[in-house]
Design an enzyme around this catalytic site. Sequence first.
Site, short mmCIF file in Angstrom:
data_model
loop_
_atom_site.label_atom_id
_atom_site.label_comp_id
_atom_site.label_asym_id
_atom_site.label_seq_id
_atom_site.Cartn_x
_atom_site.Cartn_y
_atom_site.Cartn_z
N ARG A 2 -5.96 1.71 18.24
CA ARG A 2 -5.65 0.27 18.16
C ARG A 2 -5.20 -0.33 19.49
O ARG A 2 -5.16 -1.57 19.60
CB ARG A 2 -4.61 0.00 17.06
CG ARG A 2 -5.21 0.11 15.67
CD ARG A 2 -4.24 -0.21 14.55
NE ARG A 2 -4.92 -0.14 13.26
CZ ARG A 2 -4.32 0.05 12.10
NH1 ARG A 2 -3.01 0.18 12.04
NH2 ARG A 2 -5.03 0.10 10.98
N LYS A 60 0.84 -1.21 0.00
CA LYS A 60 0.00 0.00 0.00
C LYS A 60 0.87 1.26 0.00
O LYS A 60 0.62 2.20 -0.75
CB LYS A 60 -0.90 -0.06 1.24
CG LYS A 60 -1.98 0.98 1.30
CD LYS A 60 -3.14 0.50 2.16
CE LYS A 60 -2.87 0.60 3.64
NZ LYS A 60 -2.83 1.98 4.14
N SER A 61 1.90 1.28 0.82
CA SER A 61 2.74 2.48 0.91
C SER A 61 3.46 2.75 -0.42
O SER A 61 3.52 3.88 -0.89
CB SER A 61 3.79 2.30 2.01
OG SER A 61 3.17 2.25 3.26
N GLN A 79 4.57 9.18 7.16
CA GLN A 79 3.61 10.05 6.47
C GLN A 79 4.02 11.51 6.63
O GLN A 79 3.97 12.29 5.67
CB GLN A 79 2.21 9.82 7.02
CG GLN A 79 1.67 8.44 6.68
CD GLN A 79 0.26 8.20 7.17
OE1 GLN A 79 -0.35 9.06 7.80
NE2 GLN A 79 -0.26 7.03 6.90
N ARG A 92 -7.40 -3.33 9.64
CA ARG A 92 -6.43 -4.26 10.24
C ARG A 92 -7.01 -4.98 11.46
O ARG A 92 -6.62 -6.10 11.77
CB ARG A 92 -5.14 -3.53 10.60
CG ARG A 92 -4.46 -2.95 9.36
CD ARG A 92 -2.97 -2.79 9.48
NE ARG A 92 -2.50 -1.91 8.42
CZ ARG A 92 -2.27 -2.27 7.16
NH1 ARG A 92 -2.45 -3.52 6.79
NH2 ARG A 92 -1.87 -1.40 6.26
N ARG A 150 2.86 5.96 -3.27
CA ARG A 150 4.00 6.77 -3.71
C ARG A 150 4.24 6.64 -5.21
O ARG A 150 4.63 7.59 -5.87
CB ARG A 150 5.24 6.37 -2.91
CG ARG A 150 5.18 6.87 -1.45
CD ARG A 150 6.06 6.08 -0.54
NE ARG A 150 6.13 6.57 0.83
CZ ARG A 150 5.21 6.36 1.78
NH1 ARG A 150 4.11 5.66 1.50
NH2 ARG A 150 5.36 6.86 2.99
N ARG A 194 -8.41 12.15 12.91
CA ARG A 194 -6.98 11.83 13.08
C ARG A 194 -6.12 13.10 13.04
O ARG A 194 -6.47 14.07 12.36
CB ARG A 194 -6.55 10.80 12.02
CG ARG A 194 -7.28 9.47 12.26
CD ARG A 194 -6.89 8.42 11.27
NE ARG A 194 -5.48 8.08 11.36
CZ ARG A 194 -4.85 7.31 10.48
NH1 ARG A 194 -5.51 6.80 9.45
NH2 ARG A 194 -3.58 7.03 10.63
N LYS A 251 -4.36 5.68 14.89
CA LYS A 251 -4.49 5.00 13.59
C LYS A 251 -5.97 4.99 13.19
O LYS A 251 -6.76 5.75 13.72
CB LYS A 251 -3.90 3.59 13.68
CG LYS A 251 -2.39 3.59 13.93
CD LYS A 251 -1.64 4.19 12.76
CE LYS A 251 -0.14 4.21 12.98
NZ LYS A 251 0.55 4.95 11.93
N ASP A 273 2.07 -1.20 11.89
CA ASP A 273 0.75 -1.68 11.44
C ASP A 273 0.53 -3.15 11.77
O ASP A 273 -0.59 -3.66 11.63
CB ASP A 273 0.61 -1.47 9.93
CG ASP A 273 0.53 0.01 9.57
OD1 ASP A 273 0.20 0.82 10.44
OD2 ASP A 273 0.81 0.35 8.40
C1 S3P Z 1 2.42 4.80 6.19
C2 S3P Z 1 3.02 5.15 7.37
C3 S3P Z 1 2.52 4.73 8.69
C4 S3P Z 1 1.56 3.54 8.59
C5 S3P Z 1 0.56 3.72 7.49
C6 S3P Z 1 1.26 3.91 6.15
C7 S3P Z 1 2.98 5.33 4.94
O1 S3P Z 1 1.84 5.79 9.29
O2 S3P Z 1 0.89 3.33 9.82
O3 S3P Z 1 -0.30 2.59 7.41
O4 S3P Z 1 2.65 4.81 3.85
O5 S3P Z 1 3.77 6.27 5.00
P1 S3P Z 1 2.62 6.93 10.14
O6 S3P Z 1 3.57 7.58 9.25
O7 S3P Z 1 1.56 7.89 10.60
O8 S3P Z 1 3.24 6.19 11.28
#
Ligand code: S3P
Length: 431
Positions: A347, A21-22, A169, A389, A26, A122, A343, A316
């Site tokens: 969680r 996903k990350s 993030q 999750r 990007r 959030r 989150k 995560d």
């Molecule tokens: C992510 C960073 C994480 C993670 C999220 C995806 C990302 O969050 O929990 O599921 O893709 O950069 P944080 O940067 O807020 O820790």
Amino acid sequence: MEETVRSPERLAGALAVPGDKSVSHRSLILNAMANGSATVTGISDGADVRSTAACLRAMGVSIEPLDGPGNFLVSGLGPNLQEPADMLDAGNSGTSMRLLSGLLAGQDFLSVLTGDGSLRTRPMGRIVQPLQQMGASIMGRSGDTLAPLAIRGGSLRSIEYEMPVASAQVKSCLMLAGLSAAGPTVLHQPALSRDHTERMMTAMGARVETDELALTLHPAELQAVDVAVPGDISSAAFWMVAGLIHPNARVTITGVGLNPSRAGIIDALQMMGAGDSLLLENERVEGGEPVADVVATSANLKGIELGGEIIPIMIDELPVLAVAACFAEGETIIRDAAELRVKESDRIATTVSELTRLGGKLEPRDDGMVIHGVGSLAGADVESHGDHRLAMSMAVAGLAASGDTVIHSAEDASVSYPAFWEHLASLTGEQ
Ligand code: S3P
């Protein structure tokens, strides 16, 4: 939608999890703002990545499907992104909202970013504050701390910024803004977090220097780059734990991305005594990221203490690690994980409450939890709390619990893993 999970005689099979996903977010965002076109292959089909794609399309970016699942041609607009005609909707996705805010801060137009009920609670002050320091005009509800966010982008100053949280993030948001800043952006991180942005920006021609916890990004125009997205280790983690805690299991997850800034779950499960029950096979490098097939078989796990640097690199996976800890011998203590509270759900609260319903013995702490290994769980009704999750972690618990585990709002899994329930049925032999 409800899903009922019960423990099968045997849990076995091989599957490929969705694209990371990350990396998927990007690959779309960075190529959208690059010069040229790029092919991205194997991106996640989850709702979160769809939200990012929809926001970019609203800025005039063409993201066209190609043959094969998750394959797209992204035609970058370089500096010519267009003002969206309506609000941008990030849905449930914190990554979409925080990364796109960084991109939008440098665009000479007005945009408004919103999201679903969870995302609008959030914390956004963590990006709004440093973006304002860079000179961006950005505001939000509740004293600029909550979405919707309104951004009038423009030219930005360079900043040196001490990040209060180890968040990829926040880091990525500021790097995206920093691409068009007047000088270098210097970030000091409290701990290392996932580094996909650093890797991809470097591959696209930006100069990113890292020195332990310090990171310097020099302003740059990006050049489009093809991305082969590896399987998501955060999704694979559910099947790793399922294979380890089920008494008669052999589960193979193919093509899992093992970037060291993401692979803390493997180390943690090894610390719990997984040993040869958790094997990496066919280790290789694909698209600049280490990848392997992961094979999980039944194991006797033991409790561990987790805290410090490993937490951001498995943040995560902590809910599903808590499931493993219920089946382990002895006590597991998770510390330094207060980020879990902000989150998709809180969680710490939701993992403790739902595993308690299944007969687990857990105590919440401000920055984590204590899990007393009970060696078994008993099926019951559990809630997802609007958190993908959590829904999937409870399903994993159900695969090794006695009786029926009924997961309410099971459809939430599709935020990151639309085929989750189908894959579960294939492993239990129901399909
Ligand atoms: C992510 C960073 C994480 C993670 C999220 C995806 C990302 O969050 O929990 O599921 O893709 O950069 P944080 O940067 O807020 O820790």
